[in-house]
Design a protein around this motif. Sequence first.
Motif, PDB file in Angstrom:
ATOM      1  N   LEU A  83       1.000  -1.237  -0.123  1.00  0.00           N
ATOM      2  CA  LEU A  83       0.040   0.147  -0.105  1.00  0.00           C
ATOM      3  C   LEU A  83       0.845   1.292   0.026  1.00  0.00           C
ATOM      4  O   LEU A  83       1.935   1.417   0.652  1.00  0.00           O
ATOM      5  CB  LEU A  83      -0.989   0.050   1.378  1.00  0.00           C
ATOM      6  N   THR A  84       0.439   2.372  -0.778  1.00  0.00           N
ATOM      7  CA  THR A  84       1.078   3.440  -0.881  1.00  0.00           C
ATOM      8  C   THR A  84       0.389   4.695  -0.020  1.00  0.00           C
ATOM      9  O   THR A  84       1.047   5.822  -0.100  1.00  0.00           O
ATOM     10  CB  THR A  84       1.337   3.893  -2.381  1.00  0.00           C
ATOM     11  N   ILE A  85      -0.491   4.358   0.829  1.00  0.00           N
ATOM     12  CA  ILE A  85      -1.252   5.316   1.394  1.00  0.00           C
ATOM     13  C   ILE A  85      -1.022   5.093   3.056  1.00  0.00           C
ATOM     14  O   ILE A  85      -0.941   3.630   3.348  1.00  0.00           O
ATOM     15  CB  ILE A  85      -2.573   5.281   1.002  1.00  0.00           C
ATOM     16  N   PRO A  86      -1.017   5.905   3.811  1.00  0.00           N
ATOM     17  CA  PRO A  86      -1.261   5.684   5.301  1.00  0.00           C
ATOM     18  C   PRO A  86      -2.536   4.722   5.663  1.00  0.00           C
ATOM     19  O   PRO A  86      -3.203   5.105   5.020  1.00  0.00           O
ATOM     20  CB  PRO A  86      -1.102   6.917   6.073  1.00  0.00           C
ATOM     21  N   HIS A  87      -2.168   3.828   6.696  1.00  0.00           N
ATOM     22  CA  HIS A  87      -3.329   2.939   7.087  1.00  0.00           C
ATOM     23  C   HIS A  87      -3.093   2.320   8.567  1.00  0.00           C
ATOM     24  O   HIS A  87      -1.909   2.431   9.086  1.00  0.00           O
ATOM     25  CB  HIS A  87      -3.633   1.858   6.061  1.00  0.00           C
ATOM     26  N   GLN A  88      -4.300   2.021   9.072  1.00  0.00           N
ATOM     27  CA  GLN A  88      -4.211   1.542  10.547  1.00  0.00           C
ATOM     28  C   GLN A  88      -4.531   0.030  10.043  1.00  0.00           C
ATOM     29  O   GLN A  88      -5.084  -0.354   9.068  1.00  0.00           O
ATOM     30  CB  GLN A  88      -5.011   2.169  11.456  1.00  0.00           C
ATOM     31  N   VAL A  89      -4.195  -0.917  11.196  1.00  0.00           N
ATOM     32  CA  VAL A  89      -4.561  -2.256  11.055  1.00  0.00           C
ATOM     33  C   VAL A  89      -4.908  -2.794  12.349  1.00  0.00           C
ATOM     34  O   VAL A  89      -4.398  -2.185  13.609  1.00  0.00           O
ATOM     35  CB  VAL A  89      -3.373  -2.824  10.433  1.00  0.00           C
ATOM     36  N   GLY A  90      -5.642  -3.735  12.277  1.00  0.00           N
ATOM     37  CA  GLY A  90      -6.331  -4.612  13.292  1.00  0.00           C
ATOM     38  C   GLY A  90      -6.547  -6.047  13.101  1.00  0.00           C
ATOM     39  O   GLY A  90      -6.543  -6.279  11.851  1.00  0.00           O
ATOM     40  N   VAL A  91      -6.891  -6.751  13.988  1.00  0.00           N
ATOM     41  CA  VAL A  91      -7.072  -8.304  13.628  1.00  0.00           C
ATOM     42  C   VAL A  91      -8.517  -8.844  14.352  1.00  0.00           C
ATOM     43  O   VAL A  91      -8.911  -8.368  15.468  1.00  0.00           O
ATOM     44  CB  VAL A  91      -6.001  -9.398  14.062  1.00  0.00           C
ATOM     45  N   ILE A  92      -9.043  -9.688  13.799  1.00  0.00           N
ATOM     46  CA  ILE A  92     -10.507 -10.351  14.293  1.00  0.00           C
ATOM     47  C   ILE A  92      -9.956 -11.882  14.357  1.00  0.00           C
ATOM     48  O   ILE A  92      -9.419 -12.311  13.167  1.00  0.00           O
ATOM     49  CB  ILE A  92     -11.343 -10.070  13.440  1.00  0.00           C
ATOM     50  N   GLN A  93     -10.069 -12.442  15.408  1.00  0.00           N
ATOM     51  CA  GLN A  93      -9.775 -13.871  15.603  1.00  0.00           C
ATOM     52  C   GLN A  93     -11.133 -14.575  15.364  1.00  0.00           C
ATOM     53  O   GLN A  93     -12.217 -14.188  15.869  1.00  0.00           O
ATOM     54  CB  GLN A  93      -9.327 -14.335  16.765  1.00  0.00           C
ATOM     55  N   ALA A  94     -10.994 -15.394  14.242  1.00  0.00           N
ATOM     56  CA  ALA A  94     -12.457 -16.053  13.684  1.00  0.00           C
ATOM     57  C   ALA A  94     -12.023 -17.527  13.593  1.00  0.00           C
ATOM     58  O   ALA A  94     -11.025 -17.818  12.727  1.00  0.00           O
ATOM     59  CB  ALA A  94     -13.074 -15.329  12.542  1.00  0.00           C
ATOM     60  N   SER A  95     -12.980 -18.412  13.732  1.00  0.00           N
ATOM     61  CA  SER A  95     -13.002 -19.803  13.399  1.00  0.00           C
ATOM     62  C   SER A  95     -14.182 -20.240  13.253  1.00  0.00           C
ATOM     63  O   SER A  95     -14.912 -20.253  13.932  1.00  0.00           O
ATOM     64  CB  SER A  95     -11.735 -20.598  14.370  1.00  0.00           C
ATOM     65  N   SER A  96     -14.279 -21.055  12.046  1.00  0.00           N
ATOM     66  CA  SER A  96     -15.615 -21.702  11.806  1.00  0.00           C
ATOM     67  C   SER A  96     -15.650 -23.179  11.533  1.00  0.00           C
ATOM     68  O   SER A  96     -16.383 -23.839  11.532  1.00  0.00           O
ATOM     69  CB  SER A  96     -16.320 -20.760  10.596  1.00  0.00           C
ATOM     70  N   TYR A  97     -14.179 -23.574  11.389  1.00  0.00           N
ATOM     71  CA  TYR A  97     -14.239 -25.035  11.180  1.00  0.00           C
ATOM     72  C   TYR A  97     -13.404 -25.951  12.314  1.00  0.00           C
ATOM     73  O   TYR A  97     -12.709 -25.286  13.123  1.00  0.00           O
ATOM     74  CB  TYR A  97     -13.261 -25.148   9.958  1.00  0.00           C
ATOM     75  N   GLU A  98     -13.987 -26.877  12.442  1.00  0.00           N
ATOM     76  CA  GLU A  98     -13.495 -27.803  13.682  1.00  0.00           C
ATOM     77  C   GLU A  98     -12.196 -28.393  13.076  1.00  0.00           C
ATOM     78  O   GLU A  98     -12.211 -29.580  12.611  1.00  0.00           O
ATOM     79  CB  GLU A  98     -14.497 -28.983  14.147  1.00  0.00           C
ATOM     80  N   GLY A  99     -10.995 -27.617  12.920  1.00  0.00           N
ATOM     81  CA  GLY A  99      -9.777 -28.489  12.522  1.00  0.00           C
ATOM     82  C   GLY A  99      -9.541 -28.804  11.079  1.00  0.00           C
ATOM     83  O   GLY A  99      -8.951 -27.978  10.314  1.00  0.00           O
ATOM     84  N   ASN A 100     -10.080 -29.996  10.622  1.00  0.00           N
ATOM     85  CA  ASN A 100      -9.828 -30.424   9.159  1.00  0.00           C
ATOM     86  C   ASN A 100     -10.968 -30.499   8.134  1.00  0.00           C
ATOM     87  O   ASN A 100     -10.852 -31.191   7.226  1.00  0.00           O
ATOM     88  CB  ASN A 100      -9.238 -31.732   9.335  1.00  0.00           C
ATOM     89  N   SER A 101     -12.184 -30.309   8.843  1.00  0.00           N
ATOM     90  CA  SER A 101     -13.430 -30.244   8.022  1.00  0.00           C
ATOM     91  C   SER A 101     -13.491 -29.289   7.009  1.00  0.00           C
ATOM     92  O   SER A 101     -13.284 -28.196   7.103  1.00  0.00           O
ATOM     93  CB  SER A 101     -14.655 -30.603   8.721  1.00  0.00           C
ATOM     94  N   THR A 102     -14.143 -29.609   5.728  1.00  0.00           N
ATOM     95  CA  THR A 102     -14.593 -28.166   4.815  1.00  0.00           C
ATOM     96  C   THR A 102     -16.111 -27.798   5.268  1.00  0.00           C
ATOM     97  O   THR A 102     -16.544 -27.253   4.553  1.00  0.00           O
ATOM     98  CB  THR A 102     -14.479 -28.784   3.463  1.00  0.00           C
ATOM     99  N   GLU A 103     -16.619 -28.494   6.064  1.00  0.00           N
ATOM    100  CA  GLU A 103     -17.980 -28.254   6.375  1.00  0.00           C
ATOM    101  C   GLU A 103     -18.285 -27.184   7.483  1.00  0.00           C
ATOM    102  O   GLU A 103     -17.308 -27.333   8.562  1.00  0.00           O
ATOM    103  CB  GLU A 103     -18.865 -29.363   7.049  1.00  0.00           C
TER     104      GLU A 103
END
Length: 180
Positions: free
Chosen positions: A56-76
Amino acid sequence: MTPTHSLQILISQQEIQERVSILAQQISQQYQNRPLTLLGVMTGSLFFLTDLMRHLTIPHQVGVIQASSYEGNSTEPGRLRTNLDYLPDLKNRSILLVDDILDTGQTLESIQKEISCLTQQDVAKAVLLWKKSRTQTQIKPDYLGFEIDDKFVVGYGLDYADDYRYLADIHTLQFSRRTP
Ligand code: IMP
Ligand code: MG
């Protein structure tokens, strides 16, 4: 019978870097007069988020969201858990959600709703990969790296049971069985 995995490169690190650089140029142009905050959906967006920031060539801020929708190894999709405890101040900021892959779309749709409740500003989405044929929601990326077929992929932040995130290229992961 022992389950085995085989990996095959789908998108090389060079292709990824070229595409991310183009996306960053587009984002830099479109947000040049707006205070931009990138919100990376962890953990899969780790590489995409940091590579976008580097380009990116413009000033910006950053943050994170922790998300998990899968139980390890499933694609469901399982039950989605999100943690918004560590967000920066979003007041008067334009938000760009950054995620590794849009699959069913449930994760990003749900996060977009939660973030939209916290800010009056616009909330856009940058997604590296889109399995369009699997998406069941109305959600569409505003910035997209690559559309891919319905295959399980790992590398460049994406995992299988928390493995393979460190790979620089994006690989398809095939599951096969081998007799002992
Ligand atoms: P969605 O809610 O179904 O769109 O799921 C999105 C999340 O599922 C992504 O952020 C990934 O963490 C995970 N995911 C979906 N497909 C894959 C894949 O092929 N490899 C690794 N993770 C995936
Ligand atoms: Mg994810």
